[in-house]
Design an enzyme around this catalytic site. Structure first.
Site, mmCIF file in Angstrom:
data_model
loop_
_atom_site.group_PDB
_atom_site.id
_atom_site.type_symbol
_atom_site.label_atom_id
_atom_site.label_comp_id
_atom_site.label_asym_id
_atom_site.label_seq_id
_atom_site.Cartn_x
_atom_site.Cartn_y
_atom_site.Cartn_z
ATOM 1 N NE ARG A 64 6.874 -3.721 -3.136
ATOM 2 C CZ ARG A 64 5.906 -3.318 -2.319
ATOM 3 N NH1 ARG A 64 5.310 -4.199 -1.521
ATOM 4 N NH2 ARG A 64 5.523 -2.062 -2.282
ATOM 5 C CG ASN A 97 3.203 5.432 -2.149
ATOM 6 O OD1 ASN A 97 2.232 4.708 -2.337
ATOM 7 N ND2 ASN A 97 3.415 6.533 -2.832
ATOM 8 C CG ASP A 99 8.004 4.544 -2.639
ATOM 9 O OD1 ASP A 99 8.146 5.552 -1.921
ATOM 10 O OD2 ASP A 99 7.144 4.478 -3.545
ATOM 11 C CG HIS A 114 -0.269 0.784 3.883
ATOM 12 N ND1 HIS A 114 -0.850 0.756 2.650
ATOM 13 C CD2 HIS A 114 -1.285 0.952 4.762
ATOM 14 C CE1 HIS A 114 -2.164 0.906 2.756
ATOM 15 N NE2 HIS A 114 -2.451 1.040 4.031
ATOM 16 C CB CYS A 122 11.985 -9.893 15.621
ATOM 17 S SG CYS A 122 11.911 -11.656 16.024
ATOM 18 C CB CYS A 144 15.366 -11.980 15.323
ATOM 19 S SG CYS A 144 15.538 -10.781 16.652
HETATM 20 P P1 OAD Z 1 -3.272 1.343 -6.538
HETATM 21 O O1 OAD Z 1 -2.326 0.625 -7.458
HETATM 22 O O2 OAD Z 1 -4.491 0.646 -6.073
HETATM 23 O O3 OAD Z 1 -3.776 2.677 -7.255
HETATM 24 C C1 OAD Z 1 -2.898 3.558 -7.891
HETATM 25 C C2 OAD Z 1 -3.742 4.645 -8.541
HETATM 26 O O4 OAD Z 1 -2.841 5.604 -9.082
HETATM 27 C C3 OAD Z 1 -4.615 4.155 -9.700
HETATM 28 O O5 OAD Z 1 -5.923 4.689 -9.522
HETATM 29 C C4 OAD Z 1 -3.937 4.725 -10.944
HETATM 30 O O6 OAD Z 1 -4.872 5.105 -11.938
HETATM 31 C C5 OAD Z 1 -3.264 5.947 -10.382
HETATM 32 N N1 OAD Z 1 -2.047 6.357 -11.093
HETATM 33 C C6 OAD Z 1 -1.183 5.605 -11.826
HETATM 34 N N2 OAD Z 1 -0.171 6.360 -12.280
HETATM 35 C C7 OAD Z 1 -0.403 7.623 -11.838
HETATM 36 C C8 OAD Z 1 0.279 8.861 -11.970
HETATM 37 N N3 OAD Z 1 1.420 8.969 -12.638
HETATM 38 N N4 OAD Z 1 -0.257 9.944 -11.385
HETATM 39 C C9 OAD Z 1 -1.424 9.870 -10.690
HETATM 40 N N5 OAD Z 1 -2.113 8.735 -10.547
HETATM 41 C C10 OAD Z 1 -1.603 7.623 -11.092
HETATM 42 O O7 OAD Z 1 -2.403 1.880 -5.316
HETATM 43 P P2 OAD Z 1 -2.841 2.370 -3.884
HETATM 44 O O8 OAD Z 1 -4.143 3.108 -3.934
HETATM 45 O O9 OAD Z 1 -1.666 3.051 -3.303
HETATM 46 O O10 OAD Z 1 -1.034 -1.838 0.527
HETATM 47 O O11 OAD Z 1 -3.050 1.007 -3.137
HETATM 48 C C11 OAD Z 1 -3.350 1.058 -1.774
HETATM 49 C C12 OAD Z 1 -2.685 -0.084 -1.048
HETATM 50 O O12 OAD Z 1 -3.068 -1.312 -1.647
HETATM 51 C C13 OAD Z 1 -1.169 -0.109 -1.121
HETATM 52 O O13 OAD Z 1 -0.579 0.712 -0.150
HETATM 53 C C14 OAD Z 1 -0.858 -1.543 -0.874
HETATM 54 C C15 OAD Z 1 -1.937 -2.189 -1.701
HETATM 55 O O14 OAD Z 1 -2.374 -3.365 -1.278
HETATM 56 C C16 OAD Z 1 -0.091 -2.542 1.184
HETATM 57 O O15 OAD Z 1 0.935 -2.936 0.672
HETATM 58 C C17 OAD Z 1 -0.420 -2.780 2.596
#
Ligand code: OAD
Length: 246
Positions: A64, A97, A99, A114, A122, A144
């Protein structure tokens, strides 16, 4: 296209999710080609998974890191930077995000709910999290350097909030304080590119509504929680956000 009114009294809280980085080439979590597909979430994103197989976890996050390092912010990220420049302290961006693309685009008032992919800490000692872009593709589990010699030798881990872990309380307090300040004036909430599955971020829309704020959602498709927003604009955030705030 319907657009929100943003005047000199308006406070804007933005919540972003993986969809906002999709047009930068970073896969989302729950789409067909989602990141978790080849791995069980509990194997690569939980403290138990890390204890069981830290090599797998570091391979996963190394991939990633390498992928995100090669991506660039897209027009959706840039539109949020422009909005922040206009509003100053009346703007706050809470992102799920990890990233780092919002900061790379130039966003400054950012809460990384997140954690951050390019930060490590560590797993054992209290050493402060530190910037770390290292890639351990060969199966190395980094150690560490600060607890070495004290017997209990901690592995480093990514500074990411995994499933089963709680978010940093100062991050949540910063968001709550912003909602309070905005509610006393005129509060607008915009969620973009998030499926609304993961709490507490998914509950922000309810907090803002409870505080009397206006709620907007920009997403590529209607997610499960779409009915909880006052306004929904369907489309890619890289196209819609610049039009909303341009
Ligand atoms: P998801 O992958 O659950 O949702 C992404 C959403 O973005 C979906 O509803 C897609 O339809 C939409 N999408 C895709 N491409 C798009 C675009 N170009 N423009 C607008 N919308 C678009 O991601 P998150 O909601 O961020 O946690 O997920 C929440 C958390 O779940 C993440 O932060 C991660 C994961 O587990 C951790 O890593 C702790």
């Amino acid at each position: 296209m319907e657009r929100p009114v943003i005047d000199d009294d308006t406070f804007v809280l933005v919540l972003t999710g993986a969809g906002v980085s999709a047009e930068s080439g970073i896969p989302t979590f729950r789409d067909a080609n989602g990141l978790w597909e080849r791995h069980r979430v509990e194997d690569v994103a939980s403290p138990e998974g890390f204890r069981r197989d830290p090599t797998l976890v570091w391979r996963f996050y190394s991939q990633r890191r390498a992928a995100a390092a090669g991506c660039a912010p897209n027009p959706g990220h840039h539109a949020l930077v422009a909005l922040e420049r206009r509003l100053g302290d009346r703007f706050l961006l809470a992102t799920q995000n990890v990233d780092g693309l919002h900061r790379r685009a130039g966003s400054e008032r950012v809460v990384e709910l997140h954690g951050n992919l390019f930060t490590s800490r560590c797993a054992c000692c209290r050493r402060a999290p530190f910037a770390d872009a290292s890639v351990y593709a060969d199966g190395t589990v980094p150690a560490c350097t600060e607890c070495q010699g004290r017997g209990d030798f901690g592995p480093l881990r990514p500074h990411i909030v995994w499933f089963g872990e709680i978010l940093a309380s100062d991050d949540l307090e910063r968001v709550a304080a912003f909602v309070d300040r905005g509610a006393a004036r005129r509060l607008l909430f915009l969620a973009a590119g998030t499926s609304g599955n993961v709490y507490p971020a998914a509950g922000l829309v309810d907090e803002v509504r409870g505080a009397g704020g206006d709620t907007w959602l920009v997403n590529a498709e209607p997610p499960a929680n779409v009915a909880r927003f006052d306004h929904f604009i369907e489309g890619p955030s890289g196209v819609v956000l610049p039009r909303l705030f341009g």
